[in-house]
Design a protein around this motif. Sequence first.
Motif, PDB file in Angstrom:
ATOM      1  N   CYS A 168       0.852  -1.190   0.000  1.00  0.00           N
ATOM      2  CA  CYS A 168       0.000   0.000   0.000  1.00  0.00           C
ATOM      3  C   CYS A 168       0.884   1.235   0.000  1.00  0.00           C
ATOM      4  O   CYS A 168       1.738   1.384   0.881  1.00  0.00           O
ATOM      5  CB  CYS A 168      -0.901   0.000   1.240  1.00  0.00           C
ATOM      6  SG  CYS A 168      -1.906   1.488   1.428  1.00  0.00           S
ATOM      7  N   ASP A 171       0.863   7.237   0.834  1.00  0.00           N
ATOM      8  CA  ASP A 171      -0.183   8.263   0.775  1.00  0.00           C
ATOM      9  C   ASP A 171      -1.595   7.692   0.762  1.00  0.00           C
ATOM     10  O   ASP A 171      -2.578   8.439   0.842  1.00  0.00           O
ATOM     11  CB  ASP A 171       0.021   9.187  -0.427  1.00  0.00           C
ATOM     12  CG  ASP A 171       0.015   8.439  -1.753  1.00  0.00           C
ATOM     13  OD1 ASP A 171      -0.212   7.206  -1.753  1.00  0.00           O
ATOM     14  OD2 ASP A 171       0.225   9.088  -2.797  1.00  0.00           O
ATOM     15  N   ALA A 172      -1.715   6.355   0.682  1.00  0.00           N
ATOM     16  CA  ALA A 172      -3.037   5.724   0.708  1.00  0.00           C
ATOM     17  C   ALA A 172      -3.346   5.091   2.067  1.00  0.00           C
ATOM     18  O   ALA A 172      -4.468   4.625   2.291  1.00  0.00           O
ATOM     19  CB  ALA A 172      -3.140   4.663  -0.385  1.00  0.00           C
ATOM     20  N   THR A 173      -2.367   5.086   2.961  1.00  0.00           N
ATOM     21  CA  THR A 173      -2.553   4.418   4.253  1.00  0.00           C
ATOM     22  C   THR A 173      -3.716   5.007   5.045  1.00  0.00           C
ATOM     23  O   THR A 173      -4.554   4.278   5.592  1.00  0.00           O
ATOM     24  CB  THR A 173      -1.265   4.501   5.092  1.00  0.00           C
ATOM     25  OG1 THR A 173      -0.201   3.843   4.392  1.00  0.00           O
ATOM     26  CG2 THR A 173      -1.463   3.821   6.446  1.00  0.00           C
ATOM     27  N   GLY A 174      -3.786   6.316   5.113  1.00  0.00           N
ATOM     28  CA  GLY A 174      -4.858   6.968   5.854  1.00  0.00           C
ATOM     29  C   GLY A 174      -6.226   6.643   5.289  1.00  0.00           C
ATOM     30  O   GLY A 174      -7.182   6.415   6.042  1.00  0.00           O
ATOM     31  N   ARG A 175      -6.336   6.620   3.952  1.00  0.00           N
ATOM     32  CA  ARG A 175      -7.617   6.309   3.319  1.00  0.00           C
ATOM     33  C   ARG A 175      -8.040   4.880   3.619  1.00  0.00           C
ATOM     34  O   ARG A 175      -9.217   4.626   3.931  1.00  0.00           O
ATOM     35  CB  ARG A 175      -7.505   6.524   1.808  1.00  0.00           C
ATOM     36  CG  ARG A 175      -8.822   6.295   1.071  1.00  0.00           C
ATOM     37  CD  ARG A 175      -8.774   6.794  -0.365  1.00  0.00           C
ATOM     38  NE  ARG A 175      -7.950   5.971  -1.242  1.00  0.00           N
ATOM     39  CZ  ARG A 175      -6.742   6.294  -1.687  1.00  0.00           C
ATOM     40  NH1 ARG A 175      -6.182   7.433  -1.314  1.00  0.00           N
ATOM     41  NH2 ARG A 175      -6.078   5.495  -2.507  1.00  0.00           N
ATOM     42  N   VAL A 176      -7.090   3.958   3.584  1.00  0.00           N
ATOM     43  CA  VAL A 176      -7.394   2.562   3.893  1.00  0.00           C
ATOM     44  C   VAL A 176      -7.884   2.427   5.335  1.00  0.00           C
ATOM     45  O   VAL A 176      -8.890   1.758   5.609  1.00  0.00           O
ATOM     46  CB  VAL A 176      -6.155   1.662   3.661  1.00  0.00           C
ATOM     47  CG1 VAL A 176      -6.403   0.254   4.211  1.00  0.00           C
ATOM     48  CG2 VAL A 176      -5.813   1.594   2.177  1.00  0.00           C
ATOM     49  N   ARG A 178      -9.278   4.675   7.241  1.00  0.00           N
ATOM     50  CA  ARG A 178     -10.580   5.315   7.413  1.00  0.00           C
ATOM     51  C   ARG A 178     -11.702   4.409   6.907  1.00  0.00           C
ATOM     52  O   ARG A 178     -12.713   4.213   7.601  1.00  0.00           O
ATOM     53  CB  ARG A 178     -10.602   6.652   6.674  1.00  0.00           C
ATOM     54  CG  ARG A 178     -11.907   7.417   6.853  1.00  0.00           C
ATOM     55  CD  ARG A 178     -11.831   8.802   6.239  1.00  0.00           C
ATOM     56  NE  ARG A 178     -11.590   8.782   4.793  1.00  0.00           N
ATOM     57  CZ  ARG A 178     -10.432   9.042   4.220  1.00  0.00           C
ATOM     58  NH1 ARG A 178      -9.358   9.337   4.953  1.00  0.00           N
ATOM     59  NH2 ARG A 178     -10.295   9.006   2.903  1.00  0.00           N
ATOM     60  N   VAL A 179     -11.527   3.837   5.729  1.00  0.00           N
ATOM     61  CA  VAL A 179     -12.560   2.966   5.168  1.00  0.00           C
ATOM     62  C   VAL A 179     -12.705   1.702   6.004  1.00  0.00           C
ATOM     63  O   VAL A 179     -13.827   1.228   6.249  1.00  0.00           O
ATOM     64  CB  VAL A 179     -12.231   2.611   3.703  1.00  0.00           C
ATOM     65  CG1 VAL A 179     -13.236   1.592   3.163  1.00  0.00           C
ATOM     66  CG2 VAL A 179     -12.247   3.867   2.840  1.00  0.00           C
ATOM     67  N   GLU A 182     -14.700   2.368   9.078  1.00  0.00           N
ATOM     68  CA  GLU A 182     -16.123   2.471   8.752  1.00  0.00           C
ATOM     69  C   GLU A 182     -16.735   1.088   8.563  1.00  0.00           C
ATOM     70  O   GLU A 182     -17.854   0.827   9.025  1.00  0.00           O
ATOM     71  CB  GLU A 182     -16.298   3.308   7.483  1.00  0.00           C
ATOM     72  CG  GLU A 182     -15.918   4.782   7.651  1.00  0.00           C
ATOM     73  CD  GLU A 182     -15.903   5.530   6.336  1.00  0.00           C
ATOM     74  OE1 GLU A 182     -16.072   4.879   5.274  1.00  0.00           O
ATOM     75  OE2 GLU A 182     -15.703   6.768   6.347  1.00  0.00           O
ATOM     76  N   ILE A 243      -9.453  -0.455  -2.238  1.00  0.00           N
ATOM     77  CA  ILE A 243      -9.371   0.917  -1.719  1.00  0.00           C
ATOM     78  C   ILE A 243      -8.177   1.650  -2.327  1.00  0.00           C
ATOM     79  O   ILE A 243      -8.268   2.814  -2.711  1.00  0.00           O
ATOM     80  CB  ILE A 243      -9.272   0.902  -0.187  1.00  0.00           C
ATOM     81  CG1 ILE A 243     -10.530   0.303   0.441  1.00  0.00           C
ATOM     82  CG2 ILE A 243      -9.062   2.327   0.352  1.00  0.00           C
ATOM     83  CD1 ILE A 243     -10.405   0.017   1.922  1.00  0.00           C
ATOM     84  N   VAL A 244      -7.069   0.950  -2.439  1.00  0.00           N
ATOM     85  CA  VAL A 244      -5.833   1.551  -2.955  1.00  0.00           C
ATOM     86  C   VAL A 244      -5.986   1.925  -4.425  1.00  0.00           C
ATOM     87  O   VAL A 244      -5.510   2.989  -4.867  1.00  0.00           O
ATOM     88  CB  VAL A 244      -4.641   0.596  -2.759  1.00  0.00           C
ATOM     89  CG1 VAL A 244      -3.409   1.107  -3.510  1.00  0.00           C
ATOM     90  CG2 VAL A 244      -4.343   0.430  -1.277  1.00  0.00           C
TER      91      VAL A 244
END
Length: 245
Positions: A168, A171-176, A178-179, A182, A243-244
């Motif tokens: 991953c 820069d995608a770690t935070g998005r992963v 968060r999802v 959820e 997600i990535v």
Amino acid sequence: FRSQAGAMMDNDGTRIDLIDDRGVVLSPMTALAVIAVLAWRAHPGAVVGIPASAPLVFDALANRNRGAVLRIAPNARALMQAAQDAFVQHRVLTPASPETHTRSPLEKPLILVGNGEGSYIFPDFHPGFDGMMAVARILQFLSVDSTSLSDVAINIPTAHLGRQTVPCPWDATGRVMRVMHEQASRFGDSGAASEGVRFDFGAEWVLVLPDADLPLFHVHAEGQSPEAAQALVAKHAEMIRRIVT
């Protein structure tokens, strides 16, 4: 001649493979469970630190042996920090003059930390992985309980674990995360667990952890069968990939 136990130690002395009195090499996670049971029997009410990726059997064993578990992020840094905190507490609560400080009866000492891969820390001695001390304490625990490693090991239920790493970008770690939080919240869980996200499905679970040093995620799971554990890992690893991308 009958041996109580055997140990094969790695070159730097931080990891051991434990061999019981039957000559069986115990898996690292089973060995941690065995040592935890012996520690609880020698020190009722004490706490054993285990990686957050350890199976649920540890909770059942703790209840059965009047102990407690502390789940810690499964990396050396977090495990040693927990041991360091306990080491400092132990020194504060055991001064030269016992009249000046007393231990509250409600406080439960952290007596063992294990990584589930053959390395152990005994915080009252020092907060680092130590294979020689592990061997010494195992023999001490055995003498206190007058039992054998095989007698304890045979009563450790089988756990089915799975694990996979998923690349991953940083820069995608935070998005992963968060999802995943959820998604985990839909199962009535806060999603927060040992620096990662935990999905609880009753007797099964999944733990998603970002690596502290590398651009990847670790996906751990426990299932009711080897196939179920691998299926859970595969499903949540694929969620990360989607997600990535």
